[in-house]
Design a protein around this motif. Sequence first.
Motif, short mmCIF file in Angstrom:
data_model
loop_
_atom_site.label_atom_id
_atom_site.label_comp_id
_atom_site.label_asym_id
_atom_site.label_seq_id
_atom_site.Cartn_x
_atom_site.Cartn_y
_atom_site.Cartn_z
N ASP A 1 -72.07 -22.24 62.63
CA ASP A 1 -73.36 -22.48 62.00
C ASP A 1 -73.34 -23.91 61.46
N ILE A 2 -74.30 -24.70 61.89
CA ILE A 2 -74.35 -26.11 61.51
C ILE A 2 -75.57 -26.34 60.62
N ALA A 3 -75.36 -27.02 59.50
CA ALA A 3 -76.46 -27.31 58.59
C ALA A 3 -77.43 -28.31 59.21
N ASP A 4 -78.70 -28.19 58.89
CA ASP A 4 -79.73 -29.06 59.46
C ASP A 4 -79.43 -30.53 59.19
N GLU A 5 -78.89 -30.83 58.01
CA GLU A 5 -78.66 -32.24 57.68
C GLU A 5 -77.53 -32.87 58.49
N GLN A 6 -76.75 -32.06 59.19
CA GLN A 6 -75.71 -32.60 60.06
C GLN A 6 -76.25 -33.08 61.40
N LEU A 7 -77.50 -32.75 61.70
CA LEU A 7 -78.11 -33.07 62.98
C LEU A 7 -79.21 -34.11 62.81
N ASP A 8 -79.37 -34.95 63.83
CA ASP A 8 -80.47 -35.91 63.80
C ASP A 8 -81.74 -35.28 64.35
N GLU A 9 -82.78 -36.08 64.55
CA GLU A 9 -84.07 -35.55 64.98
C GLU A 9 -84.03 -34.99 66.40
N LEU A 10 -83.02 -35.36 67.19
CA LEU A 10 -82.85 -34.83 68.54
C LEU A 10 -81.78 -33.74 68.60
N ASP A 11 -81.31 -33.30 67.45
CA ASP A 11 -80.29 -32.25 67.33
C ASP A 11 -78.93 -32.67 67.86
N PHE A 12 -78.63 -33.95 67.76
CA PHE A 12 -77.28 -34.45 67.98
C PHE A 12 -76.56 -34.45 66.63
N LEU A 13 -75.24 -34.20 66.64
CA LEU A 13 -74.47 -34.33 65.42
C LEU A 13 -74.49 -35.78 64.95
N ARG A 14 -74.83 -36.00 63.70
CA ARG A 14 -74.91 -37.36 63.15
C ARG A 14 -73.52 -37.96 63.00
N PRO A 15 -73.25 -39.10 63.63
CA PRO A 15 -71.91 -39.71 63.50
C PRO A 15 -71.57 -40.09 62.07
N GLU A 16 -72.59 -40.42 61.27
CA GLU A 16 -72.34 -40.92 59.92
C GLU A 16 -72.18 -39.80 58.89
N HIS A 17 -72.45 -38.55 59.27
CA HIS A 17 -72.37 -37.46 58.30
C HIS A 17 -70.91 -37.10 58.04
N PRO A 18 -70.47 -37.10 56.77
CA PRO A 18 -69.05 -36.85 56.48
C PRO A 18 -68.53 -35.53 57.04
N ALA A 19 -69.32 -34.48 56.98
CA ALA A 19 -68.85 -33.17 57.46
C ALA A 19 -68.60 -33.16 58.96
N ASN A 20 -69.23 -34.08 59.69
CA ASN A 20 -69.08 -34.08 61.15
C ASN A 20 -67.80 -34.74 61.61
N GLN A 21 -67.19 -35.55 60.76
CA GLN A 21 -65.98 -36.26 61.17
C GLN A 21 -64.87 -35.29 61.57
N ALA A 22 -64.72 -34.22 60.80
CA ALA A 22 -63.70 -33.23 61.12
C ALA A 22 -64.03 -32.49 62.41
N LEU A 23 -65.32 -32.35 62.70
CA LEU A 23 -65.73 -31.68 63.93
C LEU A 23 -65.40 -32.56 65.14
N PHE A 24 -65.71 -33.85 65.03
CA PHE A 24 -65.43 -34.77 66.14
C PHE A 24 -63.94 -34.80 66.46
N ALA A 25 -63.11 -34.68 65.42
CA ALA A 25 -61.66 -34.74 65.61
C ALA A 25 -61.14 -33.58 66.45
#
Length: 255
Positions: A169-193
């Motif tokens: 489950d991904i929070a709305d604020e982690q996604l941009d307007e096109l529903d891509f994971l935002r590179p700048e969002h802190p919570a996404n860094q662990a996901l990218f890893a």
Amino acid sequence: MGAALSAQQIAQFETDGYLLFKNMLEPAACVQMLAVAQQQLHAALPPLEYEAELGYAGAPASLDAEGGRTVRRLRGAYDRDDCFRNWARDTRVVAKLEQLFDEPVCLTLAHHNCVMTKHPQYGTATGWHRDIRYWSFTQPDLICVWLALGDETSANGGLKFIPGSHRWDIADEQLDELDFLRPEHPANQALFAQGISVDLQQGDVVFFHSRLFHAAGVNATPAVKTSIAFAYHGCSNQPVAGSRSAASGDVRLTA
């Protein structure tokens, strides 16, 4: 390469969100599809999707700009040639999908249903996303079947997956307007890893869930990378009436 999946493979798909099948399609069939794809690319046979139309970072600014006619995908693959249609209906594919869906299988003509290309120089990277972002079905459970017509690695923009992310489950604020994971969002860094590259060779096929986060880089090689992608759903999982998913219909593949 038998048609049936083992219980272990089914469990692996449920856990990881994807399954890789090495050498699933014979080289001659891949060569034929690649030749047809190259011919249609050269002729710019519509319907097409251009990099300039997507507006991703690094894409040509317009169709009239340098590289503006770089093709991202040949749309409507199912109706383009018998070789693509035969692959979409291949019994080895359909039998596996029946097991994963646990019901009869339909091919959606509205989504994927394409020859995917990644060109050098103007072929853009694709950020971390889920295919279900723009699809409208009663349940978000579709499977993409991706066939490599040549080698696919990090060097030429091959696929990357985040295993297990189809269950997140991904929070709305982690996604941009096109529903891509935002590179700048802190919570996404662990996901990218957690992302891994999935290297493919000609004839390799990967099945992946429509909610699985995946991405692809640019093509830093001199050759165009070419793949075939079709999307499938269980026949009880119908597109929402009036949606883009319902507009093009589907093809029932099993009784």
